[in-house]
Design a protein around this motif. Structure first.
Motif, PDB file in Angstrom:
ATOM      1  N   LEU A   1       0.818  -1.222   0.000  1.00  0.00           N
ATOM      2  CA  LEU A   1       0.000   0.000   0.000  1.00  0.00           C
ATOM      3  C   LEU A   1       0.843   1.260   0.000  1.00  0.00           C
ATOM      4  N   GLU A   2       0.253   2.319  -0.479  1.00  0.00           N
ATOM      5  CA  GLU A   2       0.807   3.658  -0.314  1.00  0.00           C
ATOM      6  C   GLU A   2      -0.298   4.518   0.292  1.00  0.00           C
ATOM      7  N   LEU A   3      -0.240   4.661   1.613  1.00  0.00           N
ATOM      8  CA  LEU A   3      -1.254   5.441   2.325  1.00  0.00           C
ATOM      9  C   LEU A   3      -0.903   6.921   2.287  1.00  0.00           C
ATOM     10  N   PRO A   4      -1.907   7.791   2.284  1.00  0.00           N
ATOM     11  CA  PRO A   4      -1.635   9.228   2.347  1.00  0.00           C
ATOM     12  C   PRO A   4      -1.069   9.623   3.714  1.00  0.00           C
ATOM     13  N   THR A   5      -0.296  10.703   3.739  1.00  0.00           N
ATOM     14  CA  THR A   5       0.220  11.250   4.992  1.00  0.00           C
ATOM     15  C   THR A   5      -0.945  11.511   5.939  1.00  0.00           C
ATOM     16  N   GLY A   6      -0.751  11.168   7.229  1.00  0.00           N
ATOM     17  CA  GLY A   6      -1.797  11.386   8.229  1.00  0.00           C
ATOM     18  C   GLY A   6      -2.758  10.219   8.386  1.00  0.00           C
ATOM     19  N   PHE A   7      -2.487   9.098   7.684  1.00  0.00           N
ATOM     20  CA  PHE A   7      -3.349   7.919   7.787  1.00  0.00           C
ATOM     21  C   PHE A   7      -2.502   6.705   8.133  1.00  0.00           C
ATOM     22  N   GLU A   8      -3.137   5.727   8.755  1.00  0.00           N
ATOM     23  CA  GLU A   8      -2.530   4.437   9.062  1.00  0.00           C
ATOM     24  C   GLU A   8      -3.523   3.355   8.692  1.00  0.00           C
ATOM     25  N   ALA A   9      -3.013   2.142   8.496  1.00  0.00           N
ATOM     26  CA  ALA A   9      -3.874   0.972   8.344  1.00  0.00           C
ATOM     27  C   ALA A   9      -3.760   0.183   9.636  1.00  0.00           C
ATOM     28  N   GLN A  10      -4.892  -0.115  10.255  1.00  0.00           N
ATOM     29  CA  GLN A  10      -4.916  -0.913  11.479  1.00  0.00           C
ATOM     30  C   GLN A  10      -5.332  -2.333  11.108  1.00  0.00           C
ATOM     31  N   ILE A  11      -4.524  -3.307  11.535  1.00  0.00           N
ATOM     32  CA  ILE A  11      -4.811  -4.715  11.258  1.00  0.00           C
ATOM     33  C   ILE A  11      -5.423  -5.313  12.512  1.00  0.00           C
ATOM     34  N   ARG A  12      -6.628  -5.811  12.380  1.00  0.00           N
ATOM     35  CA  ARG A  12      -7.418  -6.288  13.524  1.00  0.00           C
ATOM     36  C   ARG A  12      -7.902  -7.717  13.302  1.00  0.00           C
ATOM     37  N   PRO A  13      -8.248  -8.405  14.403  1.00  0.00           N
ATOM     38  CA  PRO A  13      -8.786  -9.760  14.258  1.00  0.00           C
ATOM     39  C   PRO A  13     -10.153  -9.755  13.572  1.00  0.00           C
ATOM     40  N   ARG A  14     -10.494 -10.879  12.995  1.00  0.00           N
ATOM     41  CA  ARG A  14     -11.863 -11.106  12.527  1.00  0.00           C
ATOM     42  C   ARG A  14     -12.608 -11.747  13.685  1.00  0.00           C
ATOM     43  N   SER A  15     -13.739 -11.196  14.037  1.00  0.00           N
ATOM     44  CA  SER A  15     -14.461 -11.636  15.235  1.00  0.00           C
ATOM     45  C   SER A  15     -14.880 -13.099  15.156  1.00  0.00           C
ATOM     46  N   GLY A  16     -15.295 -13.576  13.995  1.00  0.00           N
ATOM     47  CA  GLY A  16     -15.719 -14.969  13.860  1.00  0.00           C
ATOM     48  C   GLY A  16     -14.587 -15.950  14.115  1.00  0.00           C
ATOM     49  N   LEU A  17     -13.391 -15.667  13.564  1.00  0.00           N
ATOM     50  CA  LEU A  17     -12.246 -16.547  13.801  1.00  0.00           C
ATOM     51  C   LEU A  17     -11.825 -16.516  15.265  1.00  0.00           C
ATOM     52  N   ALA A  18     -11.893 -15.340  15.869  1.00  0.00           N
ATOM     53  CA  ALA A  18     -11.512 -15.226  17.283  1.00  0.00           C
ATOM     54  C   ALA A  18     -12.488 -16.003  18.169  1.00  0.00           C
ATOM     55  N   PHE A  19     -13.775 -15.830  17.925  1.00  0.00           N
ATOM     56  CA  PHE A  19     -14.784 -16.480  18.768  1.00  0.00           C
ATOM     57  C   PHE A  19     -14.851 -17.991  18.541  1.00  0.00           C
ATOM     58  N   LYS A  20     -14.892 -18.403  17.291  1.00  0.00           N
ATOM     59  CA  LYS A  20     -15.084 -19.819  16.979  1.00  0.00           C
ATOM     60  C   LYS A  20     -13.817 -20.653  17.112  1.00  0.00           C
ATOM     61  N   HIS A  21     -12.649 -20.039  16.860  1.00  0.00           N
ATOM     62  CA  HIS A  21     -11.413 -20.833  16.774  1.00  0.00           C
ATOM     63  C   HIS A  21     -10.266 -20.316  17.619  1.00  0.00           C
ATOM     64  N   GLY A  22     -10.433 -19.179  18.303  1.00  0.00           N
ATOM     65  CA  GLY A  22      -9.359 -18.635  19.130  1.00  0.00           C
ATOM     66  C   GLY A  22      -8.211 -18.033  18.332  1.00  0.00           C
ATOM     67  N   LEU A  23      -8.441 -17.769  17.047  1.00  0.00           N
ATOM     68  CA  LEU A  23      -7.406 -17.185  16.193  1.00  0.00           C
ATOM     69  C   LEU A  23      -7.524 -15.665  16.253  1.00  0.00           C
ATOM     70  N   THR A  24      -6.415 -14.989  16.581  1.00  0.00           N
ATOM     71  CA  THR A  24      -6.468 -13.537  16.712  1.00  0.00           C
ATOM     72  C   THR A  24      -5.177 -12.913  16.206  1.00  0.00           C
ATOM     73  N   VAL A  25      -5.203 -11.591  16.056  1.00  0.00           N
ATOM     74  CA  VAL A  25      -4.013 -10.832  15.669  1.00  0.00           C
ATOM     75  C   VAL A  25      -3.256 -10.524  16.951  1.00  0.00           C
ATOM     76  N   LEU A  26      -2.000 -10.949  17.005  1.00  0.00           N
ATOM     77  CA  LEU A  26      -1.237 -10.876  18.247  1.00  0.00           C
ATOM     78  C   LEU A  26      -0.964  -9.449  18.689  1.00  0.00           C
ATOM     79  N   ASN A  27      -0.563  -8.580  17.806  1.00  0.00           N
ATOM     80  CA  ASN A  27      -0.266  -7.192  18.172  1.00  0.00           C
ATOM     81  C   ASN A  27      -1.439  -6.302  17.772  1.00  0.00           C
ATOM     82  N   SER A  28      -2.593  -6.595  18.300  1.00  0.00           N
ATOM     83  CA  SER A  28      -3.826  -5.979  17.841  1.00  0.00           C
ATOM     84  C   SER A  28      -4.102  -4.642  18.513  1.00  0.00           C
TER      85      SER A  28
END
Length: 144
Positions: A50-77
Motif C-alpha cells: 500500500l501507499e497510504l496518504p500522509t496522516g493515515f494508518e492501516a490498522q490490522i485487527r482480528p476477525r471476530s468470527g475466527l476469534a470467537f469460533k477458533h481462538g485465532l487472533t491478531v497478536l499485536n492488535s
C-alpha cells in the motif's frame, strides 16, 4: 479516499463485506496451507503493498468470527501499518485455542481499517489539570 495498491496475491483486492463496514477483509496468500498449533504464532502474507496518504494508518485487527469460533487472533492488535511503509502487508496471527487451526490460501484472516491520526509535539510541564478521575487507573471507574 483513493489508496494506491499493488496486488501480488492470487486473490481479488479486499472488499468491504457490507455497505457500512469499517474494515476490509484481508486474505492469506499462501503456497500451501499453514497449521497453527495451540499458542503458536506466524506471520501470514497477503501479497498486498500500500501507499497510504500522509496522516493515515492501516490498522490490522482480528476477525471476530475466527476469534470467537477458533481462538485465532491478531497478536499485536491492532497492528499498525504506517504511511511510509512500502513492504508487504503481513498479519501476525496466534492460535489461542487448545486445538490446531489450519489456514487455507485465500482465507479471510484479518480485517484492515484505515484511520486518520495526528502527530504530537511534547510540551513539558510540572503539573497537569485536575479531573474527577485523577490518577485512578485499572478498574477505578467500574464496580467496587
Amino acid at each position: 479516499m483513493k489508496v494506491k495498491v499493488i496486488n501480488q496475491s492470487k486473490h481479488a483486492l479486499p472488499e468491504y463485506q457490507t455497505p457500512l463496514s469499517a474494515g476490509l477483509d484481508l486474505r492469506a496468500n499462501l503456497e500451501a496451507p499453514i497449521t497453527l498449533g495451540s499458542l503458536e504464532r506466524r506471520l501470514v502474507g497477503t501479497g498486498l503493498y500500500l501507499e497510504l496518504p500522509t496522516g493515515f494508518e492501516a490498522q490490522i485487527r482480528p476477525r471476530s468470527g475466527l476469534a470467537f469460533k477458533h481462538g485465532l487472533t491478531v497478536l499485536n492488535s491492532p497492528g499498525t501499518i504506517d504511511a511510509d511503509y512500502r513492504g508487504e502487508i503481513k498479519v501476525l496471527l496466534v492460535n489461542l485455542s487448545q486445538d490446531p487451526f489450519t489456514i487455507e490460501d485465500g482465507e479471510r484472516v484479518a480485517q484492515m481499517v484505515i484511520a486518520k491520526h495526528e502527530q504530537i509535539t511534547w510540551e513539558s510541564s510540572e503539573s497537569l489539570s485536575e479531573t474527577e478521575r485523577g490518577a485512578g487507573g485499572y478498574g477505578s471507574t467500574g464496580k467496587s
